[in-house]
Design a protein around this motif. Structure first.
Motif, short mmCIF file in Angstrom:
data_model
loop_
_atom_site.label_atom_id
_atom_site.label_comp_id
_atom_site.label_asym_id
_atom_site.label_seq_id
_atom_site.Cartn_x
_atom_site.Cartn_y
_atom_site.Cartn_z
N VAL A 79 0.84 -0.40 0.13
CA VAL A 79 0.26 -0.26 0.36
C VAL A 79 1.06 1.24 0.04
O VAL A 79 1.59 1.20 1.02
N ALA A 80 1.04 1.90 -1.06
CA ALA A 80 1.68 2.89 -1.05
C ALA A 80 0.54 4.86 -0.64
O ALA A 80 0.13 4.56 -1.04
N ASN A 81 0.90 5.05 0.46
CA ASN A 81 0.32 6.04 0.62
C ASN A 81 0.31 7.51 0.09
O ASN A 81 1.91 7.71 0.13
N LEU A 82 -0.74 7.61 -1.07
CA LEU A 82 -0.58 9.06 -1.18
C LEU A 82 0.23 10.23 -0.79
O LEU A 82 0.11 11.51 -1.44
N ASP A 83 -0.41 10.24 0.22
CA ASP A 83 -0.02 11.75 1.49
C ASP A 83 1.04 11.70 1.89
O ASP A 83 1.91 12.07 2.30
N GLY A 84 2.15 10.79 1.62
CA GLY A 84 3.20 10.65 2.07
C GLY A 84 3.51 9.59 3.06
O GLY A 84 4.99 9.36 3.40
N ASP A 85 2.93 9.30 3.80
CA ASP A 85 2.90 8.55 5.00
C ASP A 85 3.27 7.34 5.26
O ASP A 85 3.44 7.11 4.18
N ARG A 86 4.05 7.27 6.40
CA ARG A 86 4.71 5.76 6.49
C ARG A 86 4.74 4.55 7.13
O ARG A 86 4.74 3.68 7.39
N HIS A 140 -5.75 -9.28 5.01
CA HIS A 140 -5.04 -9.94 4.93
C HIS A 140 -3.85 -8.96 4.96
O HIS A 140 -3.29 -7.75 5.08
N TYR A 141 -2.88 -9.90 4.75
CA TYR A 141 -1.05 -9.42 4.95
C TYR A 141 -0.86 -8.67 4.18
O TYR A 141 -0.16 -8.52 2.83
N THR A 142 -0.87 -7.56 4.46
CA THR A 142 -0.23 -6.34 3.81
C THR A 142 0.74 -5.22 4.19
O THR A 142 0.89 -5.57 5.55
N VAL A 143 1.71 -4.35 3.33
CA VAL A 143 3.04 -3.58 4.14
C VAL A 143 2.64 -2.55 3.06
O VAL A 143 2.20 -2.30 2.22
N SER A 144 2.60 -1.35 4.75
CA SER A 144 2.12 0.42 3.78
C SER A 144 3.61 1.00 4.22
O SER A 144 4.18 0.86 4.80
N TYR A 204 12.13 -1.35 -2.05
CA TYR A 204 12.33 -2.05 -1.47
C TYR A 204 11.64 -3.15 -0.32
O TYR A 204 11.67 -4.05 -0.73
N ALA A 205 9.83 -2.71 -0.92
CA ALA A 205 8.84 -3.97 0.01
C ALA A 205 8.82 -4.74 -1.66
O ALA A 205 8.16 -5.69 -1.26
N PRO A 255 -2.21 -5.58 8.54
CA PRO A 255 -1.16 -5.09 7.90
C PRO A 255 0.09 -4.34 9.13
O PRO A 255 -0.44 -4.21 9.49
N HIS A 256 0.89 -4.02 7.58
CA HIS A 256 2.69 -4.18 8.67
C HIS A 256 2.89 -2.17 7.77
O HIS A 256 2.64 -2.06 7.17
N GLN A 257 4.08 -2.33 8.86
CA GLN A 257 4.62 -1.07 8.42
C GLN A 257 6.16 -1.58 8.28
O GLN A 257 6.54 -2.18 9.83
N TYR A 258 7.30 -0.44 7.71
CA TYR A 258 8.33 -0.70 7.82
C TYR A 258 8.86 0.19 9.11
O TYR A 258 8.53 1.28 9.47
N PRO A 259 9.97 -0.13 9.95
CA PRO A 259 9.81 1.16 10.92
C PRO A 259 10.86 2.21 10.03
O PRO A 259 11.97 2.13 8.96
N ASP A 260 11.09 2.79 11.18
CA ASP A 260 12.23 4.29 10.44
C ASP A 260 13.95 3.77 10.24
O ASP A 260 14.34 4.41 9.17
N SER A 261 14.49 3.29 10.39
CA SER A 261 15.92 2.19 10.23
C SER A 261 15.83 1.59 9.00
O SER A 261 16.46 3.03 7.98
N VAL A 262 14.82 1.93 7.65
CA VAL A 262 14.57 1.35 6.29
C VAL A 262 14.44 2.06 5.88
O VAL A 262 15.30 1.95 4.53
N TYR A 263 14.00 3.05 5.83
CA TYR A 263 13.89 4.09 5.72
C TYR A 263 15.04 5.26 5.03
O TYR A 263 15.51 5.49 4.58
N LYS A 264 15.57 5.11 6.52
CA LYS A 264 17.04 5.93 6.93
C LYS A 264 18.48 5.00 5.98
O LYS A 264 19.54 5.24 6.13
#
Length: 169
Positions: A102-109, A125-129, A139-140, A156-165
């Motif tokens: 899920v690619a958040n169009l508002d830029g939220d991580r 359903h297992y997703t990653v935002s 990367y996703a 739903p899941h998300q990556y930690p900030d460390s992945v973005y860094k």
């Protein structure tokens, strides 16, 4: 690796400009972003009957290995209305058990349940935002999608900030 798998990009019609931007990322030689677009298969014309369009959507999804869902309030609304083509696509995603970024169009991580259609949430359903940026989407597609089938995660899941860094974003 994302470029090797057929990627289906699902979105509300109101968000087509963001899909076009993804196509521009793919075409830009200085942006490391590529995907095999499942939309290129079984093309429907605007004059096609709804039954024909749904049949072609099913064939596209059968050929897809992963999904990028452009997340927005319109995606949430249409993906859960039970009538739109996006709702049909969401049903097929669940039926074929496809990995969804899920690619958040508002830029939220983070996971934004206001952007994820109710059927995906209800089915756990297992997703990653991720944010709507080429590096993290790539990367996703390369990491989450590659391990999706063997995962026991739900919802739903998300990556930690460390992945973005680590990606310098």
């Amino acid at each position: 690796m994302s470029y090797r798998n057929k990627t289906y990009v699902a979105f509300a019609s109101e968000d087509i400009r963001c899909y076009r931007l993804m196509e521009a990322w793919k075409a830009h030689e200085k942006i490391d972003f590529n995907f095999f677009d499942a939309h290129d298969l079984f093309v429907s014309r605007d004059t096609s009957k709804p039954e024909t369009i749904k049949k072609n959507l099913r064939e596209r999804m059968k050929n897809a290995k992963q999904i990028v869902l452009l997340g927005s309030k319109d995606t949430k609304r249409k993906g859960g209305d039970g009538q739109s083509f996006l709702a049909h696509e969401i049903d097929l995603i669940i039926e074929f058990n496809l990995p969804v970024v899920v690619a958040n169009l508002d830029g939220d991580r983070t996971v934004d349940r206001n952007f994820i259609p109710k059927p995906l949430l209800d089915s756990q359903h297992y997703t990653v935002s991720v944010s709507f940026q080429p590096k993290i989407i790539k990367y996703a597609l390369d990491n989450y999608c590659a391990t999706y089938a063997s995962s026991i995660k739900k919802g739903p899941h998300q990556y930690p900030d460390s992945v973005y860094k680590g990606l310098n974003i």
